[in-house]
Write an enzyme that holds these catalytic residues in place. Structure first.
Site, PDB file in Angstrom:
ATOM      1  N   CYS A   1      25.835 111.926  62.842  1.00 23.97           N
ATOM      2  CA  CYS A   1      25.310 113.162  63.395  1.00 23.97           C
ATOM      3  C   CYS A   1      26.482 113.992  63.869  1.00 23.97           C
ATOM      4  CB  CYS A   1      24.396 112.872  64.567  1.00 23.97           C
ATOM      5  SG  CYS A   1      23.868 114.358  65.382  1.00 23.97           S
ATOM      6  N   VAL A   2      26.445 115.287  63.626  1.00 21.40           N
ATOM      7  CA  VAL A   2      27.473 116.156  64.172  1.00 21.40           C
ATOM      8  C   VAL A   2      27.048 116.522  65.568  1.00 21.40           C
ATOM      9  CG1 VAL A   2      28.221 116.966  61.952  1.00 21.40           C
ATOM     10  CG2 VAL A   2      26.422 118.184  63.150  1.00 21.40           C
TER      11      VAL A   2
END
Ligand code: SF4
Ligand code: SF4
Lengths: 398, 106
Positions: B105-106
């Protein structure tokens, strides 16, 4: 000259007196093919009600594992200019202070290497540079380094720490937020650039409980300025507020969450029971000329907030009620606790589990025991009404 | 989608980040060729130690290990991992080991 697209839906978003991102993208599109194609894809997404960005590219610069978020379009043949549209996060200066020269240098670099579009600042705090190709990442990074900027965090690392303007401009600051934010950023360079945690870890620094960086609702560790002595009251100024027509009883006293204030209309005196005060800032915000935080200032350390991405949102819990922030030894002790917590979280935490979720899973009491912090009443919202703390039978009888 | 071509008749399908699509086509020559795209000219013993650990873990569990586990089990500290694979464990080492692209996940 970039190709001209019709964008009736987006044009609608330019109407009205407020700023418009469409206006900004169009401005950039005049001499940038990427921004121009971006408009077209956005219009198309509004038409089709489908996003065309794929999730989860892995791109970066040499030596770093974070700071770049890979983005690809799912229809590259139709929009070749934005087949890559990676985002770069740049570590912002503490408190977001820039010289105009610094801002210009960032914009120049980004016009040379990317779409020219920036987002200053996203909720992460970083300078966000939107849209470039894989080949341009390394040159952009080099150019930024030459003017003194570094990449920020992304992925499962220490995210770029951020802070409110604090003592630089705000009279309520109870510690040097910019100083501590910078210190933390430098200390955590490794963890910031080379992700090795179960998930992201955010530090946010607010100078007082007004919490202008919204730390308490989003950061894994919130450092929120506070004071432990009495609120300073200037009686003459209180009287002036009253004489000028302020309804002190209804607007200040009755809104105090601790109900610890009294106002006497005759003498025009305000009395505060500081032992019960929750340091919420309400009365100080309402009467800034008459009331001020006390002199014995420091910060409360809170743990475990997060915005709702994977699981629901969480608010912070108090970890350390008061820390003298200018005292280096106390700060060192705090950093030690942070390390202890990160070690345990890294060992026992699940992939993509924020520290707040981890604490919920193992229980606050177990967590505190593991990191060696004594449980104290300040950690509990209401005595005996907190799901974290269980009283042992023998303790209750004592 | 794209095709990765290299000396010795190497020709495999890769995604836009250069990760091979079919883990079964992996072999040591392919690993060496992929390593060159990630700034690794020569694969030495330590490189192979990381790559082999990643492959074994993936074959056993079907996912990439967490970074910390990788360092602990191979005894190679994270700093050294970045010296060996300058683009890092996820982008560099996993790609060379032929693992599917790690999601994050960013
Ligand atoms: S959080 Fe407090 S100290 Fe910081 S800018 Fe806001 S009001 Fe000022
Ligand atoms: S700071 Fe908040 S809790 Fe304390 S006296 Fe003022 S209003 Fe009441």
């Amino acid at each position: 000259m970039p190709k001209e697209y019709k964008t009736p839906k987006l044009d609608d978003l330019e109407k009205g007196p407020w700023p418009s991102f469409v206006k900004e993208i169009k401005q950039a599109a005049k001499n940038n093919e990427m921004s121009n194609d971006l408009l077209a894809v956005l219009e198309r997404s509004y038409d089709e009600r489908i996003g065309h960005w794929k999730h989860g590219g892995i791109v970066g610069v040499m030596g770093y594992g974070g700071g770049v978020i890979g983005r690809y379009i799912d229809i590259p043949d139709e929009y070749p200019n934005i087949s890559h549209f990676h985002t770069m996060r740049i570590n912002q200066p503490a408190g977001w202070f820039y010289t105009s020269e610094a801002l210009r240098s960032i914009c120049d670099i980004w016009e040379k290497h990317g779409s020219g579009l920036t987002n200053m600042h996203g909720s992460t705090g970083d300078i966000v540079l939107l849209g470039t190709t894989t080949d341009e990442l390394e040159p952009t990074f080099q150019d930024l380094a030459h003017v003194g900027f570094d990449l920020g965090g992304s992925g499962s690392d220490v995210r770029t720490p951020s802070c409110c303007v604090g003592e630089a401009r705000c009279e309520w600051a109870c510690y040097d937020t910019m100083g501590v934010c910078y210190e933390t950023t430098m200390r955590y360079q490794d963890e910031l650039h080379r992700p090795a945690f179960p998930y992201k870890w955010k530090f946010k620094f607010a100078g007082c409980p007004n919490d202008c960086v919204a730390a308490k609702a989003r950061a894994d560790i919130s450092v929120v300025g506070t004071w432990r002595d009495a609120i300073k009251v200037d009686d003459a100024e209180v009287a002036t507020y009253y004489d000028n027509g302020m309804d002190i009883f209804n607007d200040v006293v009755l809104n105090c969450p601790a109900r610890c204030m009294k106002f006497d209309h005759e003498s025009k005196k305000l009395e505060i029971n500081n032992a019960d005060c929750r340091r919420c800032m309400h009365c100080i915000n309402a009467m800034p000329k008459a009331l001020r935080p006390g002199d014995d200032k420091g910060a409360t350390i809170l743990i475990g907030a997060k915005a709702p991405i994977i699981e629901g949102a969480l608010l912070s819990s108090v970890l350390i009620p008061f820390l003298k922030m200018e005292d280096e030894e106390e700060r060192e002790a705090w950093y030690d606790i942070m390390e202890e917590i990160q070690d345990i979280w890294c060992e026992e935490g699940k992939n993509r589990e924020r520290i707040g979720e981890f604490i919920q899973r193992v229980g606050m009491a177990n967590f505190l025991e593991a990191v060696g912090v004594e449980p104290i009443p300040e950690m509990v919202a209401y005595p005996r009404d907190n799901p974290y703390i269980f009283f042992e039978q023998d303790e209750e009888e004592e | 989608m794209g095709v990765f071509e290299a000396e010795g008749g190497i020709k495999v399908e890769v995604d836009e980040d250069g990760f091979i699509q079919d883990p079964d086509v992996w072999n040591e020559d392919l690993a060496k060729a992929l390593a060159k795209t990630e700034g690794v000219e020569d694969m030495d013993e330590e490189h192979w130690k990381l790559v082999n650990y990643l492959r074994n873990y993936y074959q056993q569990f079907g996912i990439a290990p967490m970074v910390r586990k990788l360092c602990k089990e191979t005894g190679i500290p994270l700093k050294r991992v970045y010296e060996l694979f300058p683009s890092g464990p996820a982008k560099g080492a996993c790609k060379v080991a032929g693992l599917p692209k790690p999601t994050g996940c960013v």
